[in-house]
Every structure is written in structure tokens, then in C-alpha cells.
Design an enzyme around this catalytic site. Structure first.
Site, PDB file in Angstrom:
ATOM      1  N   TYR A  66       0.864  -1.316   0.043  1.00 43.90           N
ATOM      2  CA  TYR A  66      -0.131  -0.118  -0.051  1.00 43.90           C
ATOM      3  C   TYR A  66       0.819   1.164  -0.206  1.00 43.90           C
ATOM      4  CZ  TYR A  66      -4.338  -2.757  -0.154  1.00 43.90           C
ATOM      5  OH  TYR A  66      -5.022  -3.499  -0.388  1.00 43.90           O
ATOM      6  N   ARG A  69       1.330   1.955  -3.687  1.00 41.40           N
ATOM      7  CA  ARG A  69       0.321   2.522  -4.221  1.00 41.40           C
ATOM      8  C   ARG A  69      -0.006   3.661  -3.568  1.00 41.40           C
ATOM      9  NH1 ARG A  69      -3.876  -1.604  -3.984  1.00 41.40           N
ATOM     10  NH2 ARG A  69      -5.279  -0.110  -4.808  1.00 41.40           N
ATOM     11  N   GLN A 106     -15.149   2.221  -6.345  1.00 41.24           N
ATOM     12  CA  GLN A 106     -14.420   1.217  -5.645  1.00 41.24           C
ATOM     13  C   GLN A 106     -13.033   1.508  -5.535  1.00 41.24           C
ATOM     14  OE1 GLN A 106     -15.730  -2.808  -8.050  1.00 41.24           O
ATOM     15  NE2 GLN A 106     -16.234  -1.224  -9.209  1.00 41.24           N
ATOM     16  N   ASN A 107     -12.503   2.569  -6.270  1.00 47.08           N
ATOM     17  CA  ASN A 107     -11.227   2.955  -6.082  1.00 47.08           C
ATOM     18  C   ASN A 107     -10.621   3.497  -4.634  1.00 47.08           C
ATOM     19  OD1 ASN A 107     -11.289   1.906  -8.882  1.00 47.08           O
ATOM     20  ND2 ASN A 107     -11.371   4.385  -9.545  1.00 47.08           N
ATOM     21  N   ASP A 109      -7.989   5.528  -4.498  1.00 42.95           N
ATOM     22  CA  ASP A 109      -7.167   6.603  -4.895  1.00 42.95           C
ATOM     23  C   ASP A 109      -8.178   8.083  -4.570  1.00 42.95           C
ATOM     24  OD1 ASP A 109      -7.784   5.661  -8.334  1.00 42.95           O
ATOM     25  OD2 ASP A 109      -8.592   7.641  -7.214  1.00 42.95           O
ATOM     26  N   HIS A 124     -14.677   0.888  -1.169  1.00 39.50           N
ATOM     27  CA  HIS A 124     -13.661  -0.174  -0.764  1.00 39.50           C
ATOM     28  C   HIS A 124     -12.341   0.384   0.116  1.00 39.50           C
ATOM     29  CE1 HIS A 124     -15.053  -2.996  -4.090  1.00 39.50           C
ATOM     30  NE2 HIS A 124     -15.721  -3.093  -3.007  1.00 39.50           N
ATOM     31  N   CYS A 132      -6.842   1.935  13.473  1.00 37.99           N
ATOM     32  CA  CYS A 132      -6.231   0.960  14.389  1.00 37.99           C
ATOM     33  C   CYS A 132      -6.468  -0.546  14.021  1.00 37.99           C
ATOM     34  CB  CYS A 132      -6.758   1.094  15.781  1.00 37.99           C
ATOM     35  SG  CYS A 132      -6.433   0.219  17.013  1.00 37.99           S
ATOM     36  N   GLU A 221     -13.617  -2.519 -23.063  1.00 42.80           N
ATOM     37  CA  GLU A 221     -14.124  -3.907 -23.445  1.00 42.80           C
ATOM     38  C   GLU A 221     -15.234  -4.265 -22.641  1.00 42.80           C
ATOM     39  OE1 GLU A 221     -10.800  -6.403 -22.056  1.00 42.80           O
ATOM     40  OE2 GLU A 221     -10.690  -4.886 -20.214  1.00 42.80           O
TER      41      GLU A 221
HETATM   42  C1  BV8 Z   1     -18.203  -9.009   0.708  1.00 42.36           C
HETATM   43  C2  BV8 Z   1      -9.442  -2.521  -2.142  1.00 42.36           C
HETATM   44  C3  BV8 Z   1     -19.703  -9.391   2.433  1.00 42.36           C
HETATM   45  C4  BV8 Z   1      -8.383  -2.987  -2.187  1.00 42.36           C
HETATM   46  C5  BV8 Z   1     -11.055  -4.104  -3.328  1.00 42.36           C
HETATM   47  C6  BV8 Z   1     -17.684 -16.126  -5.197  1.00 42.36           C
HETATM   48  C7  BV8 Z   1     -18.544 -15.573  -5.901  1.00 42.36           C
HETATM   49  C8  BV8 Z   1     -19.017 -14.030  -5.934  1.00 42.36           C
HETATM   50  C9  BV8 Z   1     -18.438 -13.310  -4.876  1.00 42.36           C
HETATM   51  C10 BV8 Z   1     -17.368 -13.818  -3.952  1.00 42.36           C
HETATM   52  C11 BV8 Z   1     -17.150 -15.362  -4.168  1.00 42.36           C
HETATM   53  N1  BV8 Z   1     -16.336 -15.430  -3.087  1.00 42.36           N
HETATM   54  C12 BV8 Z   1     -15.828 -14.267  -2.578  1.00 42.36           C
HETATM   55  C13 BV8 Z   1     -16.816 -13.338  -2.702  1.00 42.36           C
HETATM   56  C14 BV8 Z   1     -16.888 -12.055  -2.407  1.00 42.36           C
HETATM   57  C15 BV8 Z   1     -15.538 -11.191  -2.831  1.00 42.36           C
HETATM   58  C16 BV8 Z   1     -15.499 -11.116  -4.596  1.00 42.36           C
HETATM   59  O1  BV8 Z   1     -16.216 -10.722  -5.160  1.00 42.36           O
HETATM   60  N2  BV8 Z   1     -14.495 -11.921  -4.878  1.00 42.36           N
HETATM   61  C17 BV8 Z   1     -14.108 -12.076  -6.117  1.00 42.36           C
HETATM   62  C18 BV8 Z   1     -12.838 -12.279  -6.699  1.00 42.36           C
HETATM   63  C19 BV8 Z   1     -14.983 -13.330  -6.756  1.00 42.36           C
HETATM   64  N3  BV8 Z   1     -15.823  -9.951  -2.402  1.00 42.36           N
HETATM   65  C20 BV8 Z   1     -15.637  -9.403  -1.127  1.00 42.36           C
HETATM   66  O2  BV8 Z   1     -15.004 -10.038  -0.416  1.00 42.36           O
HETATM   67  C21 BV8 Z   1     -16.155  -8.223  -0.644  1.00 42.36           C
HETATM   68  N4  BV8 Z   1     -16.974  -8.213   0.554  1.00 42.36           N
HETATM   69  O3  BV8 Z   1     -18.517  -9.726  -0.097  1.00 42.36           O
HETATM   70  O4  BV8 Z   1     -18.554  -8.912   2.177  1.00 42.36           O
HETATM   71  C22 BV8 Z   1     -20.870  -8.542   2.194  1.00 42.36           C
HETATM   72  C23 BV8 Z   1     -21.392  -8.564   0.818  1.00 42.36           C
HETATM   73  C24 BV8 Z   1     -22.408  -7.659   0.527  1.00 42.36           C
HETATM   74  C25 BV8 Z   1     -22.774  -6.715   1.815  1.00 42.36           C
HETATM   75  C26 BV8 Z   1     -22.088  -6.753   2.906  1.00 42.36           C
HETATM   76  C27 BV8 Z   1     -21.058  -7.774   2.999  1.00 42.36           C
HETATM   77  C28 BV8 Z   1     -15.198  -7.000  -0.557  1.00 42.36           C
HETATM   78  C29 BV8 Z   1     -14.661  -6.821  -1.958  1.00 42.36           C
HETATM   79  C30 BV8 Z   1     -13.519  -5.746  -1.812  1.00 42.36           C
HETATM   80  C31 BV8 Z   1     -12.041  -6.185  -1.841  1.00 42.36           C
HETATM   81  N5  BV8 Z   1     -11.040  -4.858  -2.054  1.00 42.36           N
HETATM   82  N6  BV8 Z   1     -10.360  -3.205  -3.319  1.00 42.36           N
HETATM   83  C32 BV8 Z   1      -7.192  -2.585  -3.076  1.00 42.36           C
HETATM   84  O5  BV8 Z   1      -7.694  -1.485  -3.704  1.00 42.36           O
HETATM   85  O6  BV8 Z   1      -6.000  -2.945  -2.605  1.00 42.36           O
HETATM   86  S1  BV8 Z   1     -11.734  -5.206  -4.739  1.00 42.36           S
HETATM   87  C33 BV8 Z   1     -10.797  -4.462  -6.092  1.00 42.36           C
HETATM   88  O7  BV8 Z   1     -10.674  -5.149  -7.293  1.00 42.36           O
HETATM   89  C34 BV8 Z   1     -11.368  -2.918  -6.642  1.00 42.36           C
HETATM   90  O8  BV8 Z   1     -11.736  -2.049  -5.601  1.00 42.36           O
HETATM   91  C35 BV8 Z   1     -12.475  -3.611  -7.526  1.00 42.36           C
HETATM   92  O9  BV8 Z   1     -13.659  -3.414  -6.520  1.00 42.36           O
HETATM   93  C36 BV8 Z   1     -12.137  -4.790  -7.798  1.00 42.36           C
HETATM   94  C37 BV8 Z   1     -11.856  -5.059  -9.334  1.00 42.36           C
HETATM   95  O10 BV8 Z   1     -11.206  -4.145 -10.030  1.00 42.36           O
HETATM   96  P1  BV8 Z   1     -11.811  -3.215 -11.003  1.00 42.36           P
HETATM   97  O11 BV8 Z   1     -11.968  -1.796 -10.469  1.00 42.36           O
HETATM   98  O12 BV8 Z   1     -13.062  -3.809 -11.644  1.00 42.36           O
HETATM   99  O13 BV8 Z   1     -10.576  -3.257 -12.133  1.00 42.36           O
HETATM  100  P2  BV8 Z   1     -10.207  -4.521 -12.933  1.00 42.36           P
HETATM  101  O14 BV8 Z   1      -8.705  -4.427 -13.072  1.00 42.36           O
HETATM  102  O15 BV8 Z   1     -10.694  -5.682 -12.493  1.00 42.36           O
HETATM  103  O16 BV8 Z   1     -10.674  -3.780 -14.296  1.00 42.36           O
HETATM  104  C38 BV8 Z   1     -10.340  -2.734 -15.016  1.00 42.36           C
HETATM  105  C39 BV8 Z   1     -11.550  -2.391 -16.036  1.00 42.36           C
HETATM  106  O17 BV8 Z   1     -11.100  -1.222 -16.567  1.00 42.36           O
HETATM  107  C40 BV8 Z   1     -11.541  -3.480 -17.027  1.00 42.36           C
HETATM  108  O18 BV8 Z   1     -12.871  -3.858 -17.422  1.00 42.36           O
HETATM  109  C41 BV8 Z   1     -10.881  -2.756 -18.212  1.00 42.36           C
HETATM  110  O19 BV8 Z   1     -11.658  -3.063 -19.524  1.00 42.36           O
HETATM  111  C42 BV8 Z   1     -11.020  -1.308 -17.815  1.00 42.36           C
HETATM  112  N7  BV8 Z   1     -10.389  -0.136 -18.376  1.00 42.36           N
HETATM  113  C43 BV8 Z   1      -9.094  -0.304 -18.834  1.00 42.36           C
HETATM  114  N8  BV8 Z   1      -8.794   0.807 -19.072  1.00 42.36           N
HETATM  115  C44 BV8 Z   1      -9.637   1.791 -19.194  1.00 42.36           C
HETATM  116  C45 BV8 Z   1     -10.877   0.943 -18.597  1.00 42.36           C
HETATM  117  N9  BV8 Z   1     -12.124   1.701 -18.512  1.00 42.36           N
HETATM  118  C46 BV8 Z   1     -12.305   2.945 -18.669  1.00 42.36           C
HETATM  119  N10 BV8 Z   1     -11.309   3.650 -19.330  1.00 42.36           N
HETATM  120  C47 BV8 Z   1      -9.986   3.015 -19.553  1.00 42.36           C
HETATM  121  N11 BV8 Z   1      -9.051   3.784 -20.053  1.00 42.36           N
HETATM  122 ZN    ZN Z   2      -6.282   1.481  18.826  1.00 36.10          ZN
END
Ligand code: BV8
Ligand code: ZN
Length: 249
Positions: A66, A69, A106-107, A109, A124, A132, A221
Site C-alpha cells: 500500500y 500504491r 471502488q477505487n 485513490d 472499498h 487501528c 471492453e
Molecule cells: C464481501 C480494495 C460480504 C483493495 C477491493 C464467489 C462469488 C461471488 C463473490 C465472492 C465469491 N467469493 C468471495 C466473494 C466475495 C468477494 C468477491 O467478489 N471475490 C471475487 C474475486 C470473486 N467480495 C468480497 O470479499 C467483498 N466483501 O463480499 O463482504 C458482504 C457482501 C454484501 C454486503 C455486505 C457484506 C469485498 C471486496 C472488496 C475487496 N477490495 N479493493 C485495494 O484496492 O487494494 S476490490 C478491487 O478489485 C477494486 O476495488 C474493485 O472492486 C475490484 C476489481 O477491480 P476493477 O475496479 O473492476 O478493475 P479491474 O482491473 O478488474 O478491471 C479494470 C477495468 O477497467 C477493465 O474492465 C478494463 O476494461 C477497464 N479499463 C481499462 N482501461 C480503461 C478502462 N475503462 C475505462 N477507461 C480506460 N482507459
Molecule cells: Zn487502537
């Protein structure tokens, strides 16, 4: 329906807009996305840097991840896509109906804030905020420090080391009640630059459809949840949003 952008998205003075952004909107600002070949996950398995278990196992590695980042984001500037959203928000602020614009990112930044966006939530978490790690209840603190080793990591008044104020996999996203309410009231959902692979964010478009909203995706895409959109506009956000939102000069 997949198309190139030609004319602005029709926004009536009754419309309420919910915008969801992902890593793609910051790509043109030089910040790597998660799934790009050289993306954030390149070199780090999610489970090594982005889960509570990773923190318990090796908090120093998590802070190095981080801190890198933070360094990248500190040197980044908002691009025309961030600016177009901030511009749209300020234009809608003037309308008689209050709160017609809501931005959920979701970002972690701060490029939306740098662009002037106001009515937004970081579902997120935020890169330049820490809290803490013992969850003693003290509020999160603004923190832009870079930590190369655990010994350098600042400590909470209770003595526990600070952790990034970020939602890791398996943790509950922030502001979910408010987000749910804004989706229910939305008439247009605009989703920009997210692959639709992480939940619950990837499900928002289906909730918006259930609420009767028009749903528009912008990105180079189709996302994994493309079938849930009434319109998919293929292109880079920085090129598409100024025209789509009618802020192109
Ligand atoms: C939760 C912070 C309960 C960290 C992040 C099985 C099935 C379904 C779900 C799950 C499962 N097993 C587990 C889960 C749940 C899990 C999940 O979804 N896992 C996935 C991998 C299957 N989710 C969780 O654990 C979440 N918590 O479910 O708690 C709950 C639920 C509901 C209500 C209450 C409680 C917590 C998830 C959060 C994790 N932290 N980020 C950090 O930043 O370091 S997630 C992180 O990855 C991002 O924040 C974002 O959300 C995610 C994906 O990233 P994207 O933003 O989509 O980026 P990516 O690289 O994937 O894609 C980029 C896109 O941009 C592409 O489409 C590309 O085409 C496009 N692009 C590229 N260039 C451009 C562009 N678009 C426009 N212009 C351009 N120039
Ligand atoms: Zn504390």
C-alpha cells in the site's frame, strides 16, 4: 446494445444519476488496474496483500504494497473522465431537485476528490487513511506516510499498529445502506471502468435495473456483467465521458 459514443446521454431534469467507477477510470492517469497484465495483482497474489489473513501473516508486506500504491497515487492527476463527472455533478447541483448526482467508487485513490467531486463514497476504502488494527474504536486518521518496515508503522493511541483503512476481500464494504438507498432512487446508472468481477459492486447494475433505471457501461471492453446494461459504450473513459456527459468543449 454496444456502440461508439456519438451524442450526449439524454439527462432530463427529473433524472437521478448513480455513477459507479472502478480502476479503469484511473488508468489514463497512469494508475495500474488490477487485472492488466502488469496490473496491481501482477507480482502479488490477492491473498498475500488484500485479505485480513495476509495482514495477520505479514503486515510488513501489506504496508509495502500500500505504500507503493500511495506513492503512485500521490504523483497522479485526474484525467478528463474524472473532470467530466465532477463537471456533471456541479451542473446538476444547480437544479431544483436536490442530490440528483451520487458517485460510488471502488477505487481507493483520491483522483475523484482532486477533480472536484463532492457527493461520493469510497466503498472499498481510501489509500491515504489508516485506522487501528486492533479496532479499538478510535476513528480513522489521514495518513500519507510510506512504510518500508513494520518498525516505522505509526501506532494508535492504544499502542496497536495502524492498518490501511481499506476493505479487503472477506470484509464488508463501506456505506452499503446509503449506496442501496441511492441505487433505489436512481433513474440512470452509469458504470465506468470496472470488470464486474468483484461483489457486491458487480451486482449494483442488476439492482438498478430492478429499480427501472437505464444502465450505461463505459470501457474499452465489455465487462463480465455486460448483459445487465441497456447500453455499452466501448472506448476509453477519458475519450468517451466528456462527449457522453456533454462537457466536451
Ligand atoms: C464481501 C480494495 C460480504 C483493495 C477491493 C464467489 C462469488 C461471488 C463473490 C465472492 C465469491 N467469493 C468471495 C466473494 C466475495 C468477494 C468477491 O467478489 N471475490 C471475487 C474475486 C470473486 N467480495 C468480497 O470479499 C467483498 N466483501 O463480499 O463482504 C458482504 C457482501 C454484501 C454486503 C455486505 C457484506 C469485498 C471486496 C472488496 C475487496 N477490495 N479493493 C485495494 O484496492 O487494494 S476490490 C478491487 O478489485 C477494486 O476495488 C474493485 O472492486 C475490484 C476489481 O477491480 P476493477 O475496479 O473492476 O478493475 P479491474 O482491473 O478488474 O478491471 C479494470 C477495468 O477497467 C477493465 O474492465 C478494463 O476494461 C477497464 N479499463 C481499462 N482501461 C480503461 C478502462 N475503462 C475505462 N477507461 C480506460 N482507459
Ligand atoms: Zn487502537
Amino acid at each position: 446494445m454496444t456502440s461508439e459514443v456519438t451524442e450526449p446521454c439524454k439527462i432530463s431534469d427529473q433524472d437521478r444519476i448513480f455513477v459507479l467507477t472502478g480502476a479503469g477510470i484511473s488508468a489514463e492517469s497512469g494508475l495500474a488496474t488490477f487485472r492488466d497484465s502488469d496490473g496491481l495483482w501482477a507480482g502479488h497474489a490477492i491473498e498475500d496483500v488484500c485479505t485480513p489473513e495476509a495482514w495477520d501473516r505479514n503486515p510488513e508486506l501489506v504496508w509495502q504494497f500500500y505504500s507503493a500504491r500511495r506513492q503512485a497515487a500521490a504523483n497522479a492527476q485526474p484525467n478528463p473522465a474524472h473532470l467530466a463527472l465532477a463537471n456533471l455533478e456541479s451542473r446538476l447541483l444547480g437544479s431544483p431537485i436536490k442530490d440528483r448526482f451520487f458517485l460510488c467508487t471502488q477505487n481507493v485513490d483520491d483522483l475523484h476528490e482532486k477533480a472536484g467531486s463532492r457527493r461520493l463514497v469510497h466503498m472499498h476504502g481510501e489509500l491515504f487513511v489508516s485506522r487501528c488494527s486492533a479496532e479499538c474504536g478510535r476513528p480513522p486518521v489521514v495518513d500519507d506516510a510510506l512504510y518500508a518496515s513494520l518498525a516505522e508503522v505509526a501506532r494508535c493511541e492504544c499502542g496497536a499498529p495502524l492498518r490501511p483503512h481499506i476493505v479487503w476481500f472477506g470484509e464488508t464494504p463501506m456505506e452499503m445502506d446509503r449506496i442501496g438507498e441511492e441505487i433505489r432512487q436512481s433513474t440512470i446508472m452509469l458504470v465506468v471502468g470496472t470488470s464486474g468481477s468483484v461483489y457486491p459492486a458487480a451486482n449494483f447494475v442488476r439492482l438498478a435495473r430492478q429499480a427501472g433505471a437505464r444502465t450505461v457501461y463505459v470501457g474499452p471492453e465489455p465487462p463480465l456483467n455486460a448483459s445487465a446494461f441497456t447500453q455499452v459504450v466501448l472506448g476509453k473513459a477519458g475519450a468517451v465521458l466528456p462527449t457522453l456527459l456533454g462537457t466536451a468543449t
